[in-house]
Design a protein around this motif. Structure first.
Motif, PDB file in Angstrom:
ATOM      1  N   GLY B 117       0.820  -1.199   0.000  1.00  0.00           N
ATOM      2  CA  GLY B 117       0.000   0.000   0.000  1.00  0.00           C
ATOM      3  C   GLY B 117       0.857   1.253   0.000  1.00  0.00           C
ATOM      4  O   GLY B 117       1.852   1.348   0.711  1.00  0.00           O
ATOM      5  N   VAL B 118       0.458   2.206  -0.820  1.00  0.00           N
ATOM      6  CA  VAL B 118       1.159   3.483  -0.878  1.00  0.00           C
ATOM      7  C   VAL B 118       0.133   4.578  -0.677  1.00  0.00           C
ATOM      8  O   VAL B 118      -0.917   4.580  -1.316  1.00  0.00           O
ATOM      9  CB  VAL B 118       1.857   3.680  -2.250  1.00  0.00           C
ATOM     10  CG1 VAL B 118       2.558   5.037  -2.296  1.00  0.00           C
ATOM     11  CG2 VAL B 118       2.849   2.552  -2.506  1.00  0.00           C
ATOM     12  N   ARG B 119       0.443   5.494   0.229  1.00  0.00           N
ATOM     13  CA  ARG B 119      -0.448   6.639   0.421  1.00  0.00           C
ATOM     14  C   ARG B 119       0.345   7.918   0.229  1.00  0.00           C
ATOM     15  O   ARG B 119       1.421   8.085   0.784  1.00  0.00           O
ATOM     16  CB  ARG B 119      -1.060   6.610   1.818  1.00  0.00           C
ATOM     17  CG  ARG B 119      -2.049   7.749   2.011  1.00  0.00           C
ATOM     18  CD  ARG B 119      -2.915   7.584   3.252  1.00  0.00           C
ATOM     19  NE  ARG B 119      -2.211   6.917   4.305  1.00  0.00           N
ATOM     20  CZ  ARG B 119      -2.739   5.955   5.067  1.00  0.00           C
ATOM     21  NH1 ARG B 119      -3.961   5.567   4.864  1.00  0.00           N
ATOM     22  NH2 ARG B 119      -2.048   5.388   6.006  1.00  0.00           N
ATOM     23  N   VAL B 120      -0.172   8.784  -0.607  1.00  0.00           N
ATOM     24  CA  VAL B 120       0.436  10.091  -0.809  1.00  0.00           C
ATOM     25  C   VAL B 120      -0.654  11.116  -0.548  1.00  0.00           C
ATOM     26  O   VAL B 120      -1.649  11.157  -1.269  1.00  0.00           O
ATOM     27  CB  VAL B 120       0.983  10.240  -2.250  1.00  0.00           C
ATOM     28  CG1 VAL B 120       1.551  11.628  -2.443  1.00  0.00           C
ATOM     29  CG2 VAL B 120       2.042   9.184  -2.539  1.00  0.00           C
ATOM     30  N   ASP B 121      -0.475  11.923   0.498  1.00  0.00           N
ATOM     31  CA  ASP B 121      -1.521  12.851   0.957  1.00  0.00           C
ATOM     32  C   ASP B 121      -2.807  12.064   1.173  1.00  0.00           C
ATOM     33  O   ASP B 121      -2.828  11.133   1.947  1.00  0.00           O
ATOM     34  CB  ASP B 121      -1.702  13.996  -0.049  1.00  0.00           C
ATOM     35  CG  ASP B 121      -0.434  14.818  -0.177  1.00  0.00           C
ATOM     36  OD1 ASP B 121      -0.137  15.308  -1.285  1.00  0.00           O
ATOM     37  OD2 ASP B 121       0.279  14.955   0.843  1.00  0.00           O
ATOM     38  N   VAL B 211       9.325   6.627  -0.904  1.00  0.00           N
ATOM     39  CA  VAL B 211       7.937   6.864  -0.521  1.00  0.00           C
ATOM     40  C   VAL B 211       7.542   5.720   0.397  1.00  0.00           C
ATOM     41  O   VAL B 211       7.798   4.555   0.095  1.00  0.00           O
ATOM     42  CB  VAL B 211       7.018   6.892  -1.766  1.00  0.00           C
ATOM     43  CG1 VAL B 211       5.562   7.047  -1.362  1.00  0.00           C
ATOM     44  CG2 VAL B 211       7.445   8.011  -2.713  1.00  0.00           C
ATOM     45  N   GLN B 212       6.949   6.031   1.523  1.00  0.00           N
ATOM     46  CA  GLN B 212       6.609   5.003   2.513  1.00  0.00           C
ATOM     47  C   GLN B 212       5.613   4.001   1.940  1.00  0.00           C
ATOM     48  O   GLN B 212       4.638   4.377   1.299  1.00  0.00           O
ATOM     49  CB  GLN B 212       6.014   5.659   3.765  1.00  0.00           C
ATOM     50  CG  GLN B 212       5.684   4.693   4.895  1.00  0.00           C
ATOM     51  CD  GLN B 212       6.927   4.134   5.570  1.00  0.00           C
ATOM     52  OE1 GLN B 212       7.811   4.866   5.992  1.00  0.00           O
ATOM     53  NE2 GLN B 212       7.011   2.822   5.659  1.00  0.00           N
ATOM     54  N   THR B 213       5.881   2.729   2.181  1.00  0.00           N
ATOM     55  CA  THR B 213       4.929   1.692   1.796  1.00  0.00           C
ATOM     56  C   THR B 213       4.474   0.953   3.042  1.00  0.00           C
ATOM     57  O   THR B 213       5.116   1.008   4.088  1.00  0.00           O
ATOM     58  CB  THR B 213       5.560   0.649   0.852  1.00  0.00           C
ATOM     59  OG1 THR B 213       6.604  -0.032   1.556  1.00  0.00           O
ATOM     60  CG2 THR B 213       6.132   1.291  -0.392  1.00  0.00           C
ATOM     61  N   LEU B 214       3.366   0.275   2.927  1.00  0.00           N
ATOM     62  CA  LEU B 214       2.897  -0.595   3.999  1.00  0.00           C
ATOM     63  C   LEU B 214       2.419  -1.886   3.362  1.00  0.00           C
ATOM     64  O   LEU B 214       1.468  -1.882   2.579  1.00  0.00           O
ATOM     65  CB  LEU B 214       1.743   0.061   4.765  1.00  0.00           C
ATOM     66  CG  LEU B 214       1.173  -0.782   5.907  1.00  0.00           C
ATOM     67  CD1 LEU B 214       2.185  -0.937   7.032  1.00  0.00           C
ATOM     68  CD2 LEU B 214      -0.101  -0.144   6.461  1.00  0.00           C
ATOM     69  N   THR B 215       3.107  -2.973   3.675  1.00  0.00           N
ATOM     70  CA  THR B 215       2.685  -4.264   3.153  1.00  0.00           C
ATOM     71  C   THR B 215       1.695  -4.853   4.136  1.00  0.00           C
ATOM     72  O   THR B 215       2.016  -5.059   5.310  1.00  0.00           O
ATOM     73  CB  THR B 215       3.895  -5.201   2.976  1.00  0.00           C
ATOM     74  OG1 THR B 215       4.823  -4.568   2.100  1.00  0.00           O
ATOM     75  CG2 THR B 215       3.471  -6.529   2.382  1.00  0.00           C
TER      76      THR B 215
END
Lengths: 167, 243
Positions: B117-121, B211-215
């Motif tokens: 998962g990638v979240r930008v703003d 860019v921060q990811t969350l698996t």
């Protein structure tokens, strides 16, 4: 019979204490769907339970004393029976008092006090093991997922910054 | 990974329970309840506050160590050896059912499909790990930001980088000839490694911004990001893409 009424009341109060302490734990178990209302209720119960269970336990004790003083048949057996019954009914009350002060989930996942760190070769993790890696102010730390995945919470200070690894 | 300092106060946390299979923790200082995956306080005196996220990586120890030669590693303790997650924990967890409501709305992906998962703003996007395993490097956009999501040789560790370097937006592709994951950009022919470092070519020495990811499991990501998009052709109808 007055004894029966008192005993019933005692049982109700004692099991209420237990239920009140159990409820937040049960509400927050994995298999359910959780709504914000569940969380709100669990929070309220958990906040109130430590005090309420003490109140209920004291009430239970008073009721127990009253039951004890009720007339009973003569002999060792009736006395023992009444004593045993009282102990049995009071246990949930004290169980509730204790339980409201502990976290059931922490019994399943022990917290890690005093986390230790070492060079990669000495830490016990395999090369291909997944780690959570962070770098703060030039200081790098790796937390093996298999470890944090058990404790769920690991406190640390890295590069002067207090941090917590969660998984 | 979170900073523990809130309003100048350092918090210590205890495990409390689970909220839709994401755990809750309680800080000892204020009694506030915090949601683990969002760092958001959901109940108590600090309700509404958020912990500050510390950028973190989820990679193999060998990779982390190579990139951070002086790193320290949390020690494996004998007294917990039996309790730690087993080597095959990820396979085992697949058998554990997700919360029923989450399963019901999981839609195009299986509830326990692993996504990066990638979240930008306010924009979120889930990259199914199966797609990443097939493509190894996926160039895409999240909330209008050009990114590339790459999967390491272990087919499990993912990273995401912003494709903008200086004034350019790079078109990055996977370098087929390379055994180990490597990227090449179409414009300058520079090669880039899994750490986002340019190893050869015109832009050598430059770094892509992480860019921060969350698996996580799809159901959990979807729960936290209801309007998430999903990478992949015709997986979600346009109407539910949201933002």
């Amino acid at each position: 019979m007055k004894t029966a009424v008192l005993l019933s009341l005692l049982a109700a109060i004692a099991f209420s204490a237990l239920a009140m302490a159990l409820a937040p734990n049960l509400l927050l178990m994995p298999q359910r769907d959780h709504t914000p209302e569940d969380i709100a209720l669990a929070f309220r119960l958990r906040s109130l339970a430590p005090i309420l269970t003490v109140g209920l336990a004291i009430t239970a004790l008073v009721l127990g004393a009253l039951v004890w003083r009720q007339p009973r048949r003569k002999g060792v057996a009736p006395t023992l029976l009444r004593a045993a019954l009282l102990v049995l009914l009071l246990l949930p009350a004290f169980g509730g008092v204790l339980l409201s002060r502990t976290s059931m989930v922490e019994r399943m996942f022990a917290p890690l006090e005093d986390a230790r760190f070492a060079d990669p070769a000495k830490a016990g993790a395999a090369d291909d093991e997944l780690v959570m890696g962070i770098e703060v102010a030039g200081e790098a730390r790796a937390y093996p997922v298999r470890i944090v995945g058990y404790h769920h919470i690991v406190h640390d200070t890295v590069g002067g910054e207090p941090v917590v690894a969660t998984y | 990974m979170w900073s523990r300092t809130v309003d100048g106060q350092v918090l210590t946390f205890r495990l409390l329970g689970v909220n839709n299979q994401n755990f809750l923790m309680r800080d000892e200082q204020t009694g506030t309840w915090w949601q683990q995956v969002t760092g958001e306080a959901v109940r108590g005196p600090l309700a509404g506050r958020r912990l500050r996220r510390i950028p973190s990586d989820e990679v193999r120890l060998a990779v982390w160590h190579r990139e951070h030669p002086d790193t320290q590693v949390l020690v494996r303790e004998d007294r917990f050896a039996e309790a730690y997650l087993k080597e095959d924990w990820e396979e085992r967890l697949l058998d554990f059912p997700a919360p029923p409501a989450a399963v019901a709305r999981s839609g195009p992906l299986e509830p326990r499909a692993v996504v990066v998962g990638v979240r930008v703003d306010d924009a979120s996007k889930a990259f199914p790990i199966e797609r990443l395993r097939a493509e190894r490097a996926v160039a895409d956009f999240v909330g209008g930001v050009p990114v590339i999501v790459v999967l390491d040789d272990d087919e499990r560790s993912a990273r995401c980088f912003d494709r903008r370097v200086g004034d350019r937006t790079l078109e990055l592709f996977r370098l087929e000839e390379s055994e180990s994951l490597a990227l090449v950009d179409a414009e300058t022919g520079t090669t880039w490694d899994f750490s986002g470092l340019a190893t050869d070519g015109e832009l050598v020495g430059q770094r892509l911004t992480s860019v921060q990811t969350l698996t996580s499991y799809w159901f959990d990501w979807q729960n936290q990001n209801p309007s998430t998009q999903v990478y992949g052709p015709s997986l979600l109808p346009a109407a539910s893409g949201g933002g």
